[in-house]
Motif scaffolding. Structure first.
Motif, mmCIF file in Angstrom:
data_model
loop_
_atom_site.group_PDB
_atom_site.id
_atom_site.type_symbol
_atom_site.label_atom_id
_atom_site.label_comp_id
_atom_site.label_asym_id
_atom_site.label_seq_id
_atom_site.Cartn_x
_atom_site.Cartn_y
_atom_site.Cartn_z
ATOM 1 N N HIS A 70 -27.045 40.010 68.800
ATOM 2 C CA HIS A 70 -26.784 38.421 69.154
ATOM 3 C C HIS A 70 -25.450 38.065 68.945
ATOM 4 O O HIS A 70 -24.923 37.554 69.644
ATOM 5 C CB HIS A 70 -27.899 37.578 68.626
ATOM 6 C CG HIS A 70 -29.373 37.930 69.252
ATOM 7 N ND1 HIS A 70 -29.491 37.631 70.612
ATOM 8 C CD2 HIS A 70 -30.597 38.439 68.697
ATOM 9 C CE1 HIS A 70 -31.021 37.901 70.771
ATOM 10 N NE2 HIS A 70 -31.613 38.493 69.489
ATOM 11 N N PHE A 71 -25.208 38.180 67.510
ATOM 12 C CA PHE A 71 -23.753 38.101 67.151
ATOM 13 C C PHE A 71 -22.621 38.769 67.852
ATOM 14 O O PHE A 71 -21.721 38.233 68.135
ATOM 15 C CB PHE A 71 -23.803 38.148 65.729
ATOM 16 C CG PHE A 71 -24.638 37.303 64.660
ATOM 17 C CD1 PHE A 71 -24.435 35.889 64.940
ATOM 18 C CD2 PHE A 71 -25.295 37.882 64.022
ATOM 19 C CE1 PHE A 71 -25.372 35.180 63.960
ATOM 20 C CE2 PHE A 71 -26.262 37.147 63.153
ATOM 21 C CZ PHE A 71 -26.113 35.803 63.226
ATOM 22 N N ASP A 72 -23.122 40.112 68.184
ATOM 23 C CA ASP A 72 -22.133 40.676 68.994
ATOM 24 C C ASP A 72 -22.023 40.386 70.328
ATOM 25 O O ASP A 72 -20.871 40.218 70.656
ATOM 26 C CB ASP A 72 -22.489 42.197 69.064
ATOM 27 C CG ASP A 72 -22.686 43.087 67.646
ATOM 28 O OD1 ASP A 72 -21.736 42.630 66.760
ATOM 29 O OD2 ASP A 72 -23.283 44.124 67.517
ATOM 30 N N LYS A 73 -23.109 40.064 70.909
ATOM 31 C CA LYS A 73 -23.011 39.347 72.319
ATOM 32 C C LYS A 73 -22.219 38.114 72.412
ATOM 33 O O LYS A 73 -21.438 37.706 73.276
ATOM 34 C CB LYS A 73 -24.503 39.151 73.016
ATOM 35 C CG LYS A 73 -24.351 38.799 74.377
ATOM 36 C CD LYS A 73 -25.799 38.666 74.863
ATOM 37 C CE LYS A 73 -25.895 38.235 76.046
ATOM 38 N NZ LYS A 73 -27.479 37.970 76.615
ATOM 39 N N ALA A 74 -22.309 37.188 71.343
ATOM 40 C CA ALA A 74 -21.667 35.852 71.376
ATOM 41 C C ALA A 74 -20.146 36.211 70.808
ATOM 42 O O ALA A 74 -19.274 35.465 71.123
ATOM 43 C CB ALA A 74 -22.292 35.115 70.359
ATOM 44 N N GLY A 75 -19.841 37.451 70.558
ATOM 45 C CA GLY A 75 -18.305 37.670 70.415
ATOM 46 C C GLY A 75 -17.835 37.244 68.927
ATOM 47 O O GLY A 75 -16.719 37.162 68.750
ATOM 48 N N ILE A 76 -18.840 36.736 68.276
ATOM 49 C CA ILE A 76 -18.397 36.113 66.794
ATOM 50 C C ILE A 76 -17.612 37.118 66.058
ATOM 51 O O ILE A 76 -16.608 36.784 65.523
ATOM 52 C CB ILE A 76 -19.758 35.831 66.035
ATOM 53 C CG1 ILE A 76 -20.371 34.708 66.925
ATOM 54 C CG2 ILE A 76 -19.244 35.409 64.713
ATOM 55 C CD1 ILE A 76 -21.745 34.004 66.201
ATOM 56 N N VAL A 77 -17.992 38.384 65.778
ATOM 57 C CA VAL A 77 -17.310 39.414 64.904
ATOM 58 C C VAL A 77 -15.840 39.657 65.738
ATOM 59 O O VAL A 77 -14.755 39.837 65.113
ATOM 60 C CB VAL A 77 -18.150 40.326 64.685
ATOM 61 C CG1 VAL A 77 -17.153 41.558 63.882
ATOM 62 C CG2 VAL A 77 -19.224 40.182 63.765
ATOM 63 N N ARG A 78 -16.034 40.046 66.797
ATOM 64 C CA ARG A 78 -14.858 40.438 67.723
ATOM 65 C C ARG A 78 -13.867 39.296 67.970
ATOM 66 O O ARG A 78 -12.553 39.544 67.622
ATOM 67 C CB ARG A 78 -15.146 40.765 69.052
ATOM 68 C CG ARG A 78 -15.888 41.906 69.204
ATOM 69 C CD ARG A 78 -15.851 42.488 70.668
ATOM 70 N NE ARG A 78 -16.430 41.437 71.713
ATOM 71 C CZ ARG A 78 -17.915 41.187 71.794
ATOM 72 N NH1 ARG A 78 -18.839 41.911 71.233
ATOM 73 N NH2 ARG A 78 -18.188 40.278 72.440
ATOM 74 N N ARG A 79 -14.111 38.048 67.842
ATOM 75 C CA ARG A 79 -13.357 37.070 68.128
ATOM 76 C C ARG A 79 -12.446 36.742 66.832
ATOM 77 O O ARG A 79 -10.979 36.453 66.833
ATOM 78 C CB ARG A 79 -13.877 35.527 68.477
ATOM 79 C CG ARG A 79 -13.124 34.425 68.684
ATOM 80 C CD ARG A 79 -13.967 33.324 68.887
ATOM 81 N NE ARG A 79 -15.071 32.981 67.949
ATOM 82 C CZ ARG A 79 -16.092 32.824 67.918
ATOM 83 N NH1 ARG A 79 -16.615 33.220 68.799
ATOM 84 N NH2 ARG A 79 -17.000 32.539 66.789
ATOM 85 N N VAL A 80 -12.770 36.872 65.485
ATOM 86 C CA VAL A 80 -12.133 36.769 64.719
ATOM 87 C C VAL A 80 -12.037 37.506 63.381
ATOM 88 O O VAL A 80 -11.428 37.435 62.258
ATOM 89 C CB VAL A 80 -12.736 35.230 63.790
ATOM 90 C CG1 VAL A 80 -12.332 34.140 64.628
ATOM 91 C CG2 VAL A 80 -13.931 35.518 63.242
#
Length: 102
Positions: A70-80
């Motif tokens: 879910h965090f991956d799909k939301a782009g949380i790790v990729r974004r920052v």
């Protein structure tokens, strides 16, 4: 955001997180799953909806680690960048390492 398996063992940790966040101008979303996987999934979704900059996460159990998608799909790790931290007992750390989610 901070997502905890249970508040009972984390008092000093929480104080440190809140202090460090305040010093850097961040506010913290703090969730207690009370040992419930269902509650944990609800809070994972809430953190994604709030578009948090990072997550400190103490998974409820081995299956909970699957919620990372879910965090991956939301782009949380990729974004920052790398901002997801798992903590807890050695068993949780071992599970995370085995699943290559750290």
């Amino acid at each position: 955001g901070v997502l905890l398996r249970d508040f009972t063992e984390t008092g000093k940790f929480i104080q440190g997180v809140l202090q460090a966040a305040a010093e850097d101008g961040y506010s913290i979303l703090l969730y207690d799953c009370a040992g419930s996987s269902e509650t944990e999934l609800k809070y994972v979704s809430a953190l994604c909806q709030h578009n948090v900059d990072g997550v400190i996460w103490n998974p409820v159990n081995e299956q909970s680690i699957e919620y990372k998608r879910h965090f991956d799909k939301a782009g949380i790790v990729r974004r920052v960048g790398y901002v997801m931290v798992f903590f807890g007992d050695f068993e949780n750390a071992r599970l995370c390492l085995r699943r290559n989610v750290l």
